[in-house]
Design an enzyme around this catalytic site. Structure first.
Site, short mmCIF file in Angstrom:
data_model
loop_
_atom_site.label_atom_id
_atom_site.label_comp_id
_atom_site.label_asym_id
_atom_site.label_seq_id
_atom_site.Cartn_x
_atom_site.Cartn_y
_atom_site.Cartn_z
N ASP A 171 0.86 -1.15 0.00
CA ASP A 171 0.00 0.00 0.00
C ASP A 171 0.92 1.22 0.00
OD1 ASP A 171 -2.50 1.06 0.17
OD2 ASP A 171 -2.36 1.34 2.33
N ASP A 191 -4.00 -1.43 5.43
CA ASP A 191 -4.45 -0.92 6.72
C ASP A 191 -5.96 -0.92 6.85
OD1 ASP A 191 -4.83 0.97 4.83
OD2 ASP A 191 -3.55 2.51 5.74
N ASP A 194 -8.83 -3.75 2.78
CA ASP A 194 -7.64 -4.53 2.42
C ASP A 194 -7.71 -5.94 2.96
OD1 ASP A 194 -6.46 -2.37 1.19
OD2 ASP A 194 -5.55 -1.66 3.05
#
Lengths: 291, 948
Positions: free
Chosen positions: B390, B731, B735
């Protein structure tokens, strides 16, 4: 991660195990295909052949460095072990018990002696030479046949009364038994500086209630190992070598009592005070003559 | 995976044998297998509850609820009342399943697995002695010694393993404590973030998307809330939640949320109606009996290995037992051989070593802010070949900072330094006054209470990153933001969500003469601009025409091109005659205008990359790990950050870059000329999985931008199709599917939602990408170390075993060296003591031989692939301490304790110490050659078969 957390049933496990043993899709057995198994086996066969070869080579090299006649190290053999015939071991060392009136109790003992002395018959000693020098018999060269060294004859009849020739019962019948003392051979060992090593037998805890010391008749006279039997050059150099012997005829062993007797080899280079080793330079035994 | 929750999710109802497994993580799989069972059980479940529960809170009105629980919906409970209730009801947590008593754990170490073999061996030894003794009073004590040594081995290993386990359990339980669930609660009219354990009935809590529901909650108000009830009911469909009472059954009604379920999106305000064991899930948990702790996967793996070794040991043992018996050895002797073989084969210390290695690593990683929830994850991370990272928070600081502003057709630069103190742009414009008001009001972020003395930039804030940035930005420039907000009371609000892409709130103005409501809105610039018909320039409203729109786009592109997040701001004063003071705004019905607004300005924020990230990315690259950025952000931002951290290296070009450089159309560029690729979610949507594979396989540097959660999953699956071990960092709750799908999920500790943390195998406490690299390093190390340990242990075992096997087959005296054999062969008559002395010399020489070989083995096992020379002999000091202590022990045994008969050691001639040295050198040379071939011909037959 997820795959590993699944709980598997026994059936699934068995199926997986079967699949592991034989996987029809890839033709793998136990995780390898047949050709791979052959290859890996070949590798390991070769590997172990090489390993064995190396080991053999090492041994060969080691053997090349070793003198076939003399050991490299003899520091643990400072003094020869001494032993006794007949050798009957009890719970703690040598223990000889017999009944004078029952010849079955000592038949085995005398038989042992006869068997032992068979090695000292004229026939057995044929290949050895007669020695009379009473001095150390040093031999630098290999002058005996077959590249060996000479050995001196030791004949059973040298033990006279204890040879079993005159008295096949070795005095057991009359309560005055003969014991044959034998000293272990040590390569190139010289027991003394000139005087012959002598056997000396006595009660271990003398004088006990018997009051008088042990009376012994030694054969050969004086109980000596003649010096011409020394030094010993090893089994390869002296294939016919026989240990010299001393016979001790114990004359005044009290009956129906267990006595401890010690026979020491008296010589400058023979020690008998090693606390760990009761048979170094001496032999201790218990004797009980019943009536 | 869900270290936190297993006791909740595996549930056994009393009286029934079926286990209803509704593991949150692998729900789908179980559902596939046990669908029917589950359906049937669900009904049972609900009946059970109805018998058990007398829950009628869902039928009550808000007023009745307030009365029932003695609370106030607006101000919440008072702290004192809450403390009283907490004292009465106890903490809001489930009573953990009964712990195994320590003594039982300890004894288990003593009798489990291998220990049983050793115990049996020891007892057999003693029995053997007993038999020998009964027939011969002078039987040697060797068997007694051997048995005692075995027992000592068991006891010491047991104590060690117990100690290690206790230690790692402590580490793991401290991990559990380190991730406390937080709940946002209103008490004493203030919003506070407290550990959810301290919640009491009557508390008013706010829950936002991604959080776990902290207790059983009666919903008071909600905004687009959906919850994942799969942990409770097995329904995988997200369930909407609102304040209406829709069903008699408390499990069916929409206005109750259950403890431990997850709020997927939206927000809820609700009243806590049950806490701890009195919650629905608590009831199920208390009905449950005998919930066993599952073994960790690595333990299973190790056990598997151990089974193989034990199998081999026992089969060799039995084989030689049969050989021995058929060679006319006494059965008792044969049994002793059997025991000896088994004892020699069993890797006594292995389990302890593994535990030590794992727990040491976990501890070391925890020190570096890598919290390992699942010890096995450490090892998996080591074999990672692709990291899908990410962007926000992981690669960047996750500290949004206002970098640029655009108003009055001009771009202003804001100070992005640590304290924002030096804001030099023109603040005199009236447009700025309006813009600052929107920034201040259209913002849900708040400073946490009780930090008056903390500098503004360090204050903790409740709210997301951009809102925090805006809050701090305005606090620095304007002063007390909370005061301004109080003066402009908020009457309605629509929070930001990903479908609207805007946030809106309606306020009373602080001007007592102005009775109009002010509607302020911020959001994605293009969306905001769509809703506007005018634009404010120098405080004047101008119609939005082509040229101003063009100026907007130029500014937007320029700021966006810098990789910055751009927000548009607009406002509208609602005419007082249409919206009188008493007007009821309904945010669901949208009974107010949301078009023809007045555009005020743009503001761009940057989240600067972390300083450690470029280095970490380089390290990953050189370790053969492909780093792929997957972000929901704009491709330009993504690319800018990717370039600045090295995910796209300085000299690589994308297809678009090449096209621009050559001034040709993108289609004309040979797409394989480009090394890097930026793929957007839009493009990804139209791709077949083959095309995805093609992209993943052919580009070294890939950035996925504007991706949705589903697309993250597609990307992860694509990577896994390339046979890669994929690590995913994330996070958000969105996800969590990807985190679960990944071979190893890494959640962010600070920014991460609870759902993400629960789904992950590892938590980065500092949200720092560099920590992943640490993890990879440690993981590779641990894998290597385990392999080395196993190789070392097995090598020793073979050496120990050899004399036994030779003894049985050839009949050589037990471990007696060749040299001593030669002694005997030379035909010297020796006394019994002299012979025993030689035997002991043999033992000692054998021991010393093994010792020397093990030193070589130790040095060999330092590396698996590299030459010892490449590794360096002296880097690891501990190994030399180990070798030295080994030699010292050897010396002491040989020379110091020469007379201890139990150990049968003697003074060894000095040169015997060197007999094994040529062989030690030989095995070392062999191994160097083996490793050389492995390095020279990677992937060859040799590499595949000889690499371990």
């Amino acid at each position: 991660m997820a795959a590993l957390q699944e709980k598997k049933t026994c059936g699934q496990r068995m199926e997986e195990f079967q699949h592991y043993c034989w996987n029809p899709d890839t033709g793998q057995m136990l995780g390898r295909t047949l050709s791979r198994w052959v290859w890996i086996s070949l590798y390991y066969v070769a590997f172990y052949v090489v390993m064995t070869g190396l080991f053999a080579l090492c041994l060969y090299v080691l053997m090349q460095t070793v003198d076939p006649y003399t050991p490299d190290y003899q520091d643990q053999l400072r003094s020869p072990g001494v032993t006794l015939r007949p050798d009957i071991y009890g719970e703690k060392g040598l223990e000889i018990v017999y009944n004078v009136s029952d010849n079955r109790t000592w038949a085995d003992l005398t038989q042992t002696l006869h068997t032992f002395l068979a090695g000292y018959s004229p026939a057995a000693q044929e290949d050895s030479i007669n020695c009379t020098s009473e001095q150390y018999f040093f031999q630098e060269s290999f002058s005996a046949p077959n590249h060996t060294k000479f050995s001196c004859k030791f004949m059973a009849d040298m033990l006279q009364n204890c040879s079993g020739l005159a008295d096949p019962n070795f005095g057991f019948e009359e309560g005055k038994p003969c014991f044959i003392i034998k000293m272990n051979r040590i390569v190139k060992f010289l027991p003394s500086n000139g005087s012959a090593p002598r056997v000396d037998c006595a009660f271990l805890d003398q004088p006990r209630e018997f009051g008088q010391p042990l009376q012994v008749e030694y054969y050969p006279p004086n109980g000596t190992f003649s010096l011409h039997y020394f030094p010993y050059y090893g089994k390869k150099a002296q294939p016919h070598y026989s240990n010299p012997l001393v016979a001790a005829k114990l004359l005044n062993v009290p009956w129906n009592a267990e006595v401890a007797i010690v026979c020491k080899v008296m010589a400058e280079h023979v020690t008998f005070d090693n606390p760990h080793d009761p048979y170094e330079g001496k032999v201790e035994f218990k004797l009980k003559i019943e009536k | 995976m869900s270290q936190q929750t297993p006791e909740i999710y595996s549930v056994e109802l009393s009286g029934t044998k079926d286990i209803v497994k509704t593991d949150k993580g692998d729900g789908k799989k179980y559902r596939g297998l046990k669908n029917n069972c589950l359906e049937r059980k669900k009904k049972n479940h609900k009946e059970e509850f109805q018998k058990e529960l007398h829950l009628d809170d869902h039928k009550l009105s808000n007023r009745e609820l307030e009365k029932k629980y003695g609370t106030d919906i607006i101000t919440g409970l008072s702290s004192t009342r809450a403390a009283e209730l907490l004292a009465r009801d106890g903490p809001n947590s489930l009573t953990p399943p009964k712990q195994t008593p320590e003594i039982v754990k300890f004894l288990k170490q003593m009798v489990g697995g291998f220990s049983v073999l050793l115990w049996v061996g020891a007892f057999l030894c003693w029995i053997a002695f007993g038999i020998e003794y009964s027939s011969n009073k002078s039987a040697s004590l060797n068997n007694v010694y051997l048995g005692s040594v075995l027992v000592l081995v068991v006891i010491f290993t047991g104590i060690f393993a117990y100690y290690q386990e206790a230690k790692s359990t402590n580490i793991m339980s401290s991990f559990k404590k380190m991730i406390p669930q937080q709940a946002l609660v209103i008490r004493d009219s203030e919003k506070k973030s407290i550990p959810s354990e301290q919640l009491v009935v009557g508390d008013i809590v706010e829950v936002k998307g991604g959080d776990q529901i902290p207790a059983d909650i009666r919903v008071l108000s909600s905004q687009g809330c959906r919850v994942d009830n799969s942990s409770l009911t097995g329904e995988s469909e997200p369930q909407p939640r609102s304040s209406e009472f829709t069903h008699e059954n408390p499990l069916e009604t929409k206005n109750i949320c259950f403890y431990s379920t997850t709020c997927l999106e939206g927000t809820i305000t609700g009243m806590v109606i049950n806490t701890g064991d009195r919650t629905i899930i608590g009831h199920i948990a208390s009905l449950a009996s005998g919930v066993g702790n599952e073994k960790t996967p690595i333990a299973i793996e190790i056990e598997h290995f151990v089974h193989i070794v034990a199998g081999v040991a026992v089969s060799i043992g039995i084989l030689f037992f049969i050989i021995a018996v058929s060679m006319n050895y006494r059965v008792l002797d044969s049994i002793i051989f059997l025991i000896g073989i088994i004892v020699a084969n069993v890797p006594e210390g292995l389990l302890a070593t593994v535990t030590v290695t794992l727990s040491l690593t976990a501890k070391r990683m925890a020190k570096k802010n890598c919290l390992v929830k699942n010890l096995e994850a450490v090892e998996t991370l080591g074999s990672t070949s692709i990291i899908c990272s990410d962007k926000t928070g992981t690669l960047t600081q996750n500290r949004m900072t206002v970098a640029h502003l655009w108003f009055d057709n001009q771009i202003f630069v804001a100070d992005t330094s640590e304290n924002h103190s030096n804001q030099v742009f023109d603040q005199s414009s009236r447009t700025w006054a309006s813009l600052s008001k929107i920034i201040t009001l259209c913002n849900r972020a708040e400073f946490k209470p009780g930090q008056e003395n903390v500098p503004i930039m360090k204050k903790a804030v409740i709210g997301d990153a951009s809102e925090t940035a805006l809050l701090k930005f305005s606090e620095v420039i304007l002063g007390d933001v909370m005061e301004i907000r109080k003066r402009n009371r908020k009457v309605a609000e629509i929070p930001f969500n990903s479908t609207n892409k805007f946030q809106l709130s309606i306020h009373e103005t602080d001007d007592p003469h102005d009775k109009r409501f002010l509607m302020v809105m911020k959001g994605a610039p293009e969306r905001i601009l769509e809703k506007c018909s005018t634009i404010m320039i120098n405080g004047e409203e101008h119609p939005l025409d082509e040229s101003t729109a063009k100026a907007f786009h130029t500014a937007y592109m320029e700021l966006g091109g810098l990789g910055e997040r751009v927000l548009g701001f607009c406002h509208l004063y609602l005419p007082a005659h249409e919206f009188p003071e008493t007007y009821k705004f309904d945010t669901d019905a949208m009974n107010f205008p949301t078009s023809n607004l007045c555009f005020v300005g743009l503001l761009s924020m940057i989240d600067p990359p972390r300083s450690t990230v470029p280095d970490a990315v380089t390290k990953c690259r050189s370790a053969g790990i492909k780093v792929i950025m997957v972000t929901g952000d704009h491709p330009i931002t993504a690319k800018a950050i990717a370039k600045s951290v090295g995910i796209i290296s300085a000299n690589s070009e994308t297809v678009e870059d090449i096209a621009r450089r050559l001034s040709i159309a993108v289609e004309q560029v040979n797409k394989w000329d480009a090394k890097a690729a930026v793929v957007t979610g839009m493009e990804l949507k139209d791709m077949s999985s083959e095309q995805v594979d093609e992209i993943l396989a052919n580009y070294q540097e890939i950035v996925f931008a504007r991706t949705s959660p589903q697309q993250k999953l597609i990307i992860v699956e694509g990577c896994q199709r390339q046979d890669a071990v994929v690590a995913v960092t994330g996070d958000g709750v969105n996800d969590s599917p990807a985190l679960k799908k990944a071979d190893i999920g890494v959640a962010m500790g600070i920014a991460g939602s609870d759902a993400a943390k629960n789904a992950a195998d590892m938590v980065l406490l500092d949200d720092n990408f560099a920590s992943i690299v640490t993890g990879v390093e440690e993981g590779r190390l641990i894998f290597d170390n385990l392999k080395k340990t196993i190789a070392y242990t097995l090598t020793k075992n073979i050496a120990e075993l050899c004399p036994f096997l030779i003894y049985i087959i050839v009949g050589l005296p037990l471990p007696i060296g060749t040299i001593t054999i030669l002694f005997i062969d030379l035909g010297t008559d020796i006394t019994r003591y002299q012979r025993a002395y030689l035997e002991w010399t043999g033992y000692t020489a054998f021991f010393v031989g093994i010792l020397v070989q093990q030193i070589a083995d130790l040095i060999i096992r330092k590396t698996r692939r590299n030459s010892v020379f490449q590794q360096g002999l002296f880097r690891n000091k501990v190994i030399w301490v180990g070798i030295a202590s080994q030699i010292v022990i050897g010396l002491v045994l040989s020379y110091g304790l020469g007379s201890v008969t139990a150990l049968s050691f003697t003074m060894l001639r000095a040169q015997y110490w060197f007999v094994a040295v040529p062989h030690a050198i030989l095995i070392w040379v062999y191994d160097e050659v083996r490793k050389l071939f492995i390095r020279l011909y990677p992937g060859s037959w040799w590499d595949k078969n000889m690499y371990y």
